[in-house]
Design an enzyme around this catalytic site. Structure first.
Site, PDB file in Angstrom:
ATOM      1  N   GLU A 104       0.794  -1.080   0.056  1.00 32.93           N
ATOM      2  CA  GLU A 104      -0.056  -0.005  -0.027  1.00 32.93           C
ATOM      3  C   GLU A 104       0.650   1.285  -0.020  1.00 32.93           C
ATOM      4  N   ALA A 121       9.920  15.999   8.510  1.00 28.94           N
ATOM      5  CA  ALA A 121       8.586  16.769   8.834  1.00 28.94           C
ATOM      6  C   ALA A 121       7.320  15.773   8.861  1.00 28.94           C
TER       7      ALA A 121
HETATM    8  C1  LIG Z   1     -13.275 -14.337   6.859  1.00 30.35           C
HETATM    9  C2  LIG Z   1     -12.817 -13.644   5.557  1.00 30.35           C
HETATM   10  C3  LIG Z   1     -11.829 -12.262   6.445  1.00 30.35           C
HETATM   11  C4  LIG Z   1     -11.826 -11.204   5.382  1.00 30.35           C
HETATM   12  C5  LIG Z   1     -11.555  -9.946   6.274  1.00 30.35           C
HETATM   13  C6  LIG Z   1     -11.992  -8.431   5.744  1.00 30.35           C
HETATM   14  C7  LIG Z   1     -12.270  -7.573   6.667  1.00 30.35           C
HETATM   15  C8  LIG Z   1     -12.038  -6.169   6.279  1.00 30.35           C
HETATM   16  C9  LIG Z   1     -11.686  -5.422   7.385  1.00 30.35           C
HETATM   17  C10 LIG Z   1     -10.673  -4.636   7.904  1.00 30.35           C
HETATM   18  C11 LIG Z   1      -9.463  -4.718   6.925  1.00 30.35           C
HETATM   19  C12 LIG Z   1      -8.021  -4.745   7.596  1.00 30.35           C
HETATM   20  C13 LIG Z   1      -7.049  -4.450   6.927  1.00 30.35           C
HETATM   21  C14 LIG Z   1      -6.068  -5.106   7.108  1.00 30.35           C
HETATM   22  C15 LIG Z   1      -5.057  -5.402   5.932  1.00 30.35           C
HETATM   23  C16 LIG Z   1      -3.923  -6.306   5.940  1.00 30.35           C
HETATM   24  C17 LIG Z   1      -4.014  -7.041   4.558  1.00 30.35           C
HETATM   25  C18 LIG Z   1      -2.957  -6.942   3.679  1.00 30.35           C
HETATM   26  C19 LIG Z   1      -3.180  -6.767   2.440  1.00 30.35           C
HETATM   27  C20 LIG Z   1      -2.146  -6.365   1.380  1.00 30.35           C
HETATM   28  C21 LIG Z   1      -2.566  -5.830   0.413  1.00 30.35           C
HETATM   29  C22 LIG Z   1      -1.779  -4.739  -0.560  1.00 30.35           C
HETATM   30  C23 LIG Z   1      -2.145  -4.391  -1.604  1.00 30.35           C
HETATM   31  C24 LIG Z   1      -1.347  -3.364  -2.334  1.00 30.35           C
HETATM   32  O1  LIG Z   1      -0.199  -3.079  -1.961  1.00 30.35           O
HETATM   33  S1  LIG Z   1      -2.107  -2.677  -3.702  1.00 30.35           S
HETATM   34  C25 LIG Z   1      -0.804  -1.799  -4.515  1.00 30.35           C
HETATM   35  C26 LIG Z   1      -0.656  -0.516  -3.541  1.00 30.35           C
HETATM   36  N1  LIG Z   1       0.289   0.339  -4.562  1.00 30.35           N
HETATM   37  C27 LIG Z   1       0.628   1.339  -4.129  1.00 30.35           C
HETATM   38  O2  LIG Z   1       0.328   1.986  -2.915  1.00 30.35           O
HETATM   39  C28 LIG Z   1       1.409   2.353  -4.865  1.00 30.35           C
HETATM   40  C29 LIG Z   1       1.974   3.548  -4.185  1.00 30.35           C
HETATM   41  N2  LIG Z   1       1.913   4.756  -5.304  1.00 30.35           N
HETATM   42  C30 LIG Z   1       0.922   5.469  -5.207  1.00 30.35           C
HETATM   43  O3  LIG Z   1       0.014   5.657  -4.488  1.00 30.35           O
HETATM   44  C31 LIG Z   1       0.985   6.876  -6.351  1.00 30.35           C
HETATM   45  O4  LIG Z   1       1.926   6.269  -7.263  1.00 30.35           O
HETATM   46  C32 LIG Z   1       1.556   8.081  -5.577  1.00 30.35           C
HETATM   47  C33 LIG Z   1       0.566   8.422  -4.742  1.00 30.35           C
HETATM   48  C34 LIG Z   1       3.120   7.721  -5.199  1.00 30.35           C
HETATM   49  C35 LIG Z   1       1.894   9.064  -6.611  1.00 30.35           C
HETATM   50  O5  LIG Z   1       0.549   8.853  -7.621  1.00 30.35           O
HETATM   51  P1  LIG Z   1       0.642   9.347  -9.048  1.00 30.35           P
HETATM   52  O6  LIG Z   1      -0.671   9.112  -9.809  1.00 30.35           O
HETATM   53  O7  LIG Z   1       1.923   9.225 -10.015  1.00 30.35           O
HETATM   54  O8  LIG Z   1       0.703  10.973  -8.571  1.00 30.35           O
HETATM   55  P2  LIG Z   1       1.054  12.039  -9.361  1.00 30.35           P
HETATM   56  O9  LIG Z   1       0.696  12.352 -10.669  1.00 30.35           O
HETATM   57  O10 LIG Z   1       2.561  12.697  -8.984  1.00 30.35           O
HETATM   58  O11 LIG Z   1       0.236  13.128  -8.402  1.00 30.35           O
HETATM   59  C36 LIG Z   1       0.448  13.491  -7.066  1.00 30.35           C
HETATM   60  C37 LIG Z   1      -0.938  13.829  -6.676  1.00 30.35           C
HETATM   61  O12 LIG Z   1      -1.973  13.185  -6.599  1.00 30.35           O
HETATM   62  C38 LIG Z   1      -2.366  13.445  -5.091  1.00 30.35           C
HETATM   63  N3  LIG Z   1      -2.683  11.865  -4.688  1.00 30.35           N
HETATM   64  C39 LIG Z   1      -1.807  10.783  -4.967  1.00 30.35           C
HETATM   65  N4  LIG Z   1      -2.653   9.757  -4.375  1.00 30.35           N
HETATM   66  C40 LIG Z   1      -3.864  10.433  -3.997  1.00 30.35           C
HETATM   67  C41 LIG Z   1      -4.945   9.769  -3.327  1.00 30.35           C
HETATM   68  N5  LIG Z   1      -5.179   8.563  -3.028  1.00 30.35           N
HETATM   69  N6  LIG Z   1      -5.965  10.709  -2.782  1.00 30.35           N
HETATM   70  C42 LIG Z   1      -5.956  11.870  -3.108  1.00 30.35           C
HETATM   71  N7  LIG Z   1      -4.881  12.336  -3.788  1.00 30.35           N
HETATM   72  C43 LIG Z   1      -3.792  11.664  -4.084  1.00 30.35           C
HETATM   73  C44 LIG Z   1      -0.939  13.666  -4.362  1.00 30.35           C
HETATM   74  O13 LIG Z   1      -1.606  14.143  -3.120  1.00 30.35           O
HETATM   75  C45 LIG Z   1      -0.621  14.708  -5.274  1.00 30.35           C
HETATM   76  O14 LIG Z   1      -1.410  15.886  -5.124  1.00 30.35           O
HETATM   77  P3  LIG Z   1      -0.500  17.285  -5.047  1.00 30.35           P
HETATM   78  O15 LIG Z   1      -1.455  18.436  -5.164  1.00 30.35           O
HETATM   79  O16 LIG Z   1       0.042  17.436  -6.727  1.00 30.35           O
HETATM   80  O17 LIG Z   1       0.434  17.488  -4.369  1.00 30.35           O
HETATM   81  C1  LIG Z   2       3.127  -8.530   1.259  1.00 27.97           C
HETATM   82  C2  LIG Z   2       2.967  -7.774   0.118  1.00 27.97           C
HETATM   83  C3  LIG Z   2       1.579  -7.688  -0.470  1.00 27.97           C
HETATM   84  C4  LIG Z   2       1.345  -7.074  -1.545  1.00 27.97           C
HETATM   85  N1  LIG Z   2       0.012  -7.257  -2.407  1.00 27.97           N
HETATM   86  C5  LIG Z   2      -0.310  -6.501  -3.122  1.00 27.97           C
HETATM   87  C6  LIG Z   2      -1.422  -6.504  -3.925  1.00 27.97           C
HETATM   88  O1  LIG Z   2      -2.394  -7.365  -3.409  1.00 27.97           O
HETATM   89  N2  LIG Z   2      -1.752  -6.019  -4.981  1.00 27.97           N
HETATM   90  C7  LIG Z   2      -0.609  -5.298  -5.713  1.00 27.97           C
HETATM   91  O2  LIG Z   2      -1.230  -4.589  -6.857  1.00 27.97           O
HETATM   92  N3  LIG Z   2       0.370  -4.937  -4.985  1.00 27.97           N
HETATM   93  C8  LIG Z   2       0.706  -5.650  -3.911  1.00 27.97           C
HETATM   94  N4  LIG Z   2       1.924  -5.679  -3.261  1.00 27.97           N
HETATM   95  C9  LIG Z   2       2.990  -4.737  -3.917  1.00 27.97           C
HETATM   96  C10 LIG Z   2       3.377  -3.545  -3.025  1.00 27.97           C
HETATM   97  O3  LIG Z   2       2.194  -2.541  -3.051  1.00 27.97           O
HETATM   98  C11 LIG Z   2       4.452  -2.756  -3.878  1.00 27.97           C
HETATM   99  O4  LIG Z   2       5.731  -3.464  -3.606  1.00 27.97           O
HETATM  100  C12 LIG Z   2       4.828  -1.636  -2.967  1.00 27.97           C
HETATM  101  O5  LIG Z   2       3.812  -0.379  -3.290  1.00 27.97           O
HETATM  102  C13 LIG Z   2       6.398  -0.925  -3.361  1.00 27.97           C
HETATM  103  O6  LIG Z   2       6.408  -0.779  -4.528  1.00 27.97           O
HETATM  104  P1  LIG Z   2       7.837  -1.481  -5.418  1.00 27.97           P
HETATM  105  O7  LIG Z   2       7.789  -2.792  -4.932  1.00 27.97           O
HETATM  106  O8  LIG Z   2       7.772  -0.996  -6.666  1.00 27.97           O
HETATM  107  O9  LIG Z   2       8.945  -0.527  -4.567  1.00 27.97           O
HETATM  108  P2  LIG Z   2       9.957   0.273  -5.252  1.00 27.97           P
HETATM  109  O10 LIG Z   2       9.220   1.715  -5.496  1.00 27.97           O
HETATM  110  O11 LIG Z   2      10.729  -0.241  -6.239  1.00 27.97           O
HETATM  111  O12 LIG Z   2      10.921   0.623  -3.790  1.00 27.97           O
HETATM  112  C14 LIG Z   2      12.148   0.390  -3.748  1.00 27.97           C
HETATM  113  C15 LIG Z   2      12.825   1.369  -2.963  1.00 27.97           C
HETATM  114  O13 LIG Z   2      12.901   2.734  -3.911  1.00 27.97           O
HETATM  115  C16 LIG Z   2      12.182   3.913  -3.085  1.00 27.97           C
HETATM  116  N5  LIG Z   2      11.282   4.794  -4.126  1.00 27.97           N
HETATM  117  C17 LIG Z   2      10.771   4.369  -4.914  1.00 27.97           C
HETATM  118  N6  LIG Z   2      10.320   5.582  -5.475  1.00 27.97           N
HETATM  119  C18 LIG Z   2      10.765   6.398  -4.835  1.00 27.97           C
HETATM  120  C19 LIG Z   2      10.338   8.092  -4.979  1.00 27.97           C
HETATM  121  N7  LIG Z   2       9.614   8.469  -5.822  1.00 27.97           N
HETATM  122  N8  LIG Z   2      10.995   8.711  -4.166  1.00 27.97           N
HETATM  123  C20 LIG Z   2      11.802   8.078  -3.149  1.00 27.97           C
HETATM  124  N9  LIG Z   2      12.087   6.882  -3.069  1.00 27.97           N
HETATM  125  C21 LIG Z   2      11.610   5.926  -3.958  1.00 27.97           C
HETATM  126  C22 LIG Z   2      11.541   3.158  -1.880  1.00 27.97           C
HETATM  127  O14 LIG Z   2      11.431   4.182  -0.929  1.00 27.97           O
HETATM  128  C23 LIG Z   2      12.225   1.938  -1.825  1.00 27.97           C
HETATM  129  O15 LIG Z   2      13.381   2.286  -0.809  1.00 27.97           O
HETATM  130  C24 LIG Z   2       2.387  -6.455  -2.233  1.00 27.97           C
HETATM  131  C25 LIG Z   2       3.575  -6.277  -1.624  1.00 27.97           C
HETATM  132  C26 LIG Z   2       3.877  -6.966  -0.649  1.00 27.97           C
HETATM  133  C27 LIG Z   2       5.289  -7.000   0.122  1.00 27.97           C
END
Ligand SMILES: CCCCCCCC/C=C\CCCCCCCCCCC/C=C/C(=O)SCCNC(=O)CCNC(=O)[C@H](O)C(C)(C)COP(=O)(O)OP(=O)(O)OC[C@H]1O[C@@H](n2cnc3c(N)ncnc32)[C@H](O)[C@@H]1OP(=O)(O)O
Ligand SMILES: Cc1cc2nc3c(=O)[nH]c(=O)nc-3n(C[C@H](O)[C@H](O)[C@H](O)COP(=O)(O)OP(=O)(O)OC[C@H]3O[C@@H](n4cnc5c(N)ncnc54)[C@H](O)[C@@H]3O)c2cc1C
Length: 642
Positions: A405, A505
């Protein structure tokens, strides 16, 4: 206290009722300790329990209540995940927030009935953080009114999505949408991956498991490739964005509205992290009150290791953090639900605030949770290193939160963008436009902290001190950034050169929010005894946290050396005050033995006998002589003896 932790008397009671029902259902218990199972066995065991839950869930919980679902999940399926984890945590939330009413009517009831299993497939082998550079494409074919999903090269393979590899037959897939050669950026599509009858991958789909991980090994995180795979136009999730049959694109009310499934998890995972921290601490603190080692007074018997100040210092500040995270997490979930409701009716004005807050909290809470769990493990000495403690598994799962996330550094930088914009408002005399979470940035602070100078000032002076350091660091980092740009640096270059300071910060701002959430909660409590116990914990929290960030307050003389000594003394004072309550403060979370899965953390404290039993049940002990010995070691020794 349980009512404070879980939000109300009713919630605490329901948890107890649910645990009691589960205790009476042996078919829902682990058939043997999870550490003795292979990955395949664990997945099988989890799927077995899931099917029972699907049948009997309604008898145990209210399945529409996420808190009850989560409790059931932790008790029965455990922390290591399950074959449908992403179905509940991201697939359904993505459909609920991003699918149109018509689409929801088609897919949601099937997902809720578990006719289909879904996941959220966004991250790729080559890109996770930088969503703009994802490589999977969804190109609109005007002639057939279909999107063609394609994986142009190996780095474009979806990689990591939970339960993608083997369990799911559907996914919300994020791909760059291309219409008439124009790229509209990443968008979510509902995609069928496997045949509903045979579960075989559909033609054009390459799919599998990515292999074992540090933890979470019951989850089949997967890879996925598309070879010109066609889906109907109407599979684009169209609540906010629309594509007409003729390819006309209707843009959403907010550019990032399709990121809501990520914000959902970031908001909900905070209390999940608090639970994992409290679980590890519960194990370590119970064990520390059983384990006797050494004497403090040589004339006395050996003491419980919990009597050592170093042990208390290792564990108690994390107990305070677990409570603080739980309270801050509860506030965040409320805010998230409010913003989601507003978003659904078209008001997107609160999205930026929520994104900034959840980005910072997700990063600070997961990092400090990891630290706290690891200290809990070390606090158990050698037995902490054994899987019998189960702490290493909790650590592995919790620490995943630093990455998923949104990688923590990256998310702190997201909050920093918000803080820098707020700093610009302050500098241009527009402090009145600051949002409530950053209003303190526009308030002039005292020249020095009044901690220890005003009797009975409660926590006010502490909050002011946190505000002062957070404000100063935000303005300092923003000045550095603006200064570089004034000198002619490009915005992105200047940003990178200040990013360590910017993230400092963000951390300080987030830690302030956590302290304030703790203070708000304690102020609300009516029951005197509960308030007293939590006030002690809050005293420890504010003093410990302030000591941890003291350099920021010392460098401009806001805190003096003598005030620092006072703060340090307060930490020691409250370690002693908390000692008698320490075990109860964790027992109040009411984790059952079934849920904790720890020999060391058993409620009855009968550790040694059960550790021996546990060791004897190791598969290695089924025979006295292993085939590794007969096949290799014995011949080696015999050869050496000749
Ligand atoms: C019996 C069954 C049981 C089931 C139980 C269910 C019950 C459920 C209940 C509870 C749940 C409990 C939860 C526990 C969970 C644990 C489970 C673990 C699961 C793990 C699953 C993992 C999933 C994943 O990882 S999915 C993939 C996630 N990936 C990421 O997070 C990627 C990160 N990157 C980004 O988000 C973006 O790339 C970015 C934000 C870094 C940049 O985005 P980009 O589009 O490139 O942005 P940019 O063009 O530069 O623009 C930036 C501007 O946009 C604003 N902005 C970005 N994001 C947002 C947003 N989300 N909202 C609003 N604004 C946003 C940002 O602030 C910038 O604005 P500015 O004004 O320009 O500054
Ligand atoms: C347990 C687990 C469950 C997951 N589940 C899902 C899922 O269900 N669905 C899904 O789609 N994904 C899932 N993911 C993927 C996960 O969301 C990504 O791994 C995560 O968002 C980090 O991205 P990355 O792997 O590209 O890391 P990278 O971006 O390659 O990070 C590598 C390093 O680069 C640095 N870095 C990267 N970009 C910047 C930047 N702009 N500025 C400064 N530093 C930077 C990071 O801080 C880090 O130190 C899961 C990952 C894990 C570990």
């Amino acid at each position: 206290m349980a009512a404070q932790i879980w939000g109300s008397e009713k919630r605490a009671r329901r948890r107890r009722e649910i645990s009691a029902k589960i205790a009476q259902m042996p078919e829902l218990h682990d058939s043997k300790p999870l550490p003795f199972m292979t990955r395949e066995e664990k997945i099988m065991e989890s799927a077995r329990k899931l099917t029972i839950l699907t049948e009997k869930m309604g008898q145990i919980i209210d399945p529409t209540d996420p808190a009850e679902l989560y409790h059931l999940n932790n008790e029965v399926l455990g922390l290591e995940g399950n074959p449908m984890a992403l179905h509940g945590v991201m697939f359904i939330p993505a459909l609920s927030a991003q699918a149109s009413d018509e689409q929801q009517a088609k897919w949601l009831p099937r997902a809720l009935r578990r006719e289909i299993i879904g996941t959220y497939a966004q991250t790729e082998l080559g890109h996770g953080t930088n969503l703009q550079n994802l490589e999977t494409t969804a190109t609109y074919d005007l002639a057939t009114q279909e999107f063609v999903l394609h994986t142009p090269q190996i780095t474009a393979l979806k990689w990591w999505p939970g339960n993608l590899g083997k369990s799911s037959n559907y996914a919300v897939v994020v791909a760059h949408m291309i219409i008439k050669a124009k790229n509209y950026g990443p968008h979510p599509f509902m995609v069928q991956l496997r045949d509903e009858k045979t579960h075989e991958p559909l033609p054009g789909i390459t799919i599998g498991d990515i292999g074992p991980k540090m933890a979470y090994n019951i989850v089949d995180n997967g890879f996925l490739g598309f070879n010109k795979y066609r889906i109907p136009r109407t599979n684009l999730l169209m609540r906010h964005t629309k594509v007409e049959a003729d390819g006309t694109y209707i843009k959403p009310p907010h550019a990032k509205i399709n990121y809501s499934a990520m914000v959902h998890v970031r908001a909900y995972m905070l209390t999940g992290q608090a639970i994992m921290l409290a679980s590890a601490l519960n194990i370590a603190t119970r064990y520390s009150s059983v384990r006797r080692q050494g004497q403090i007074d040589k004339s006395q018997p050996e003491v419980k290791v919990l009597e050592y100040q170093t042990q208390q210092h290792r564990l108690f500040p994390s107990i305070a953090r677990a409570y603080a995270f739980q309270f801050a997490g509860a506030e965040t979930v409320k805010l998230y639900e409010h913003v989601l409701k507003e978003m659904k009716s078209g008001n997107v004005s609160l999205m930026a605030d929520l994104h900034a807050l959840t980005s910072g909290l997700k990063s600070v809470v997961t990092y400090q949770t990891g630290e706290g769990i690891e200290q809990a493990r070390m606090a158990c000495g050698g037995h902490g290193y054994s899987m019998a403690s189960y702490i290493s598994e909790i650590y592995g799962v919790a620490i995943g939160g630093c990455t998923y996330e949104g990688e923590n550094m990256v998310m702190l930088l997201q909050l920093a963008r918000y803080l820098v914009k707020s700093a610009a408002l302050v500098k241009s005399g527009q402090s009145s436009k600051l949002g409530p979470l950053v209003a303190y940035l526009g308030v002039k602070s005292e020249p020095t902290s009044l901690i220890d100078r005003i009797p009975n000032s409660g926590f006010t002076e502490y909050v002011k001190t946190f505000q002062h350091v957070s404000k100063r660091q935000t303005l300092k980092a923003a000045d550095m950034f603006f200064g570089l740009m004034e000198k002619g640096e490009k915005r992105e270059i200047a940003w990178n050169k200040c990013s360590v300071e910017l993230n400092r910060a963000s951390r300080l701002h987030t830690r302030l929010f956590i302290v304030e959430a703790f203070v708000r909660r304690v102020n609300e409590i009516a029951d005197i005894r509960i308030k007293e116990a939590l006030t002690d914990l809050l005293h420890l929290h504010v003093n410990y946290e302030l000591l941890d960030i003291a350099s920021y307050a010392l460098e401009d003389g806001f805190l003096s050396a003598s005030q620092l000594d006072y703060i340090r003394d307060q930490v020691y004072l409250y370690l002693g005050k908390i000692r008698p309550n320490a075990v109860s403060l964790l027992d109040s979370w009411e984790f059952s033995d079934i849920e904790l899965r720890s020999v060391l953390g058993r409620r009855d404290g009968n550790v040694y006998e059960n550790l021996f039993k546990w060791a004897k049940s190791s598969p290695l002990n089924k025979t006295d002589v292993l085939s590794s010995v007969t096949q290799y070691l014995k011949p080696m020794m015999e050869k050496a003896r000749l």
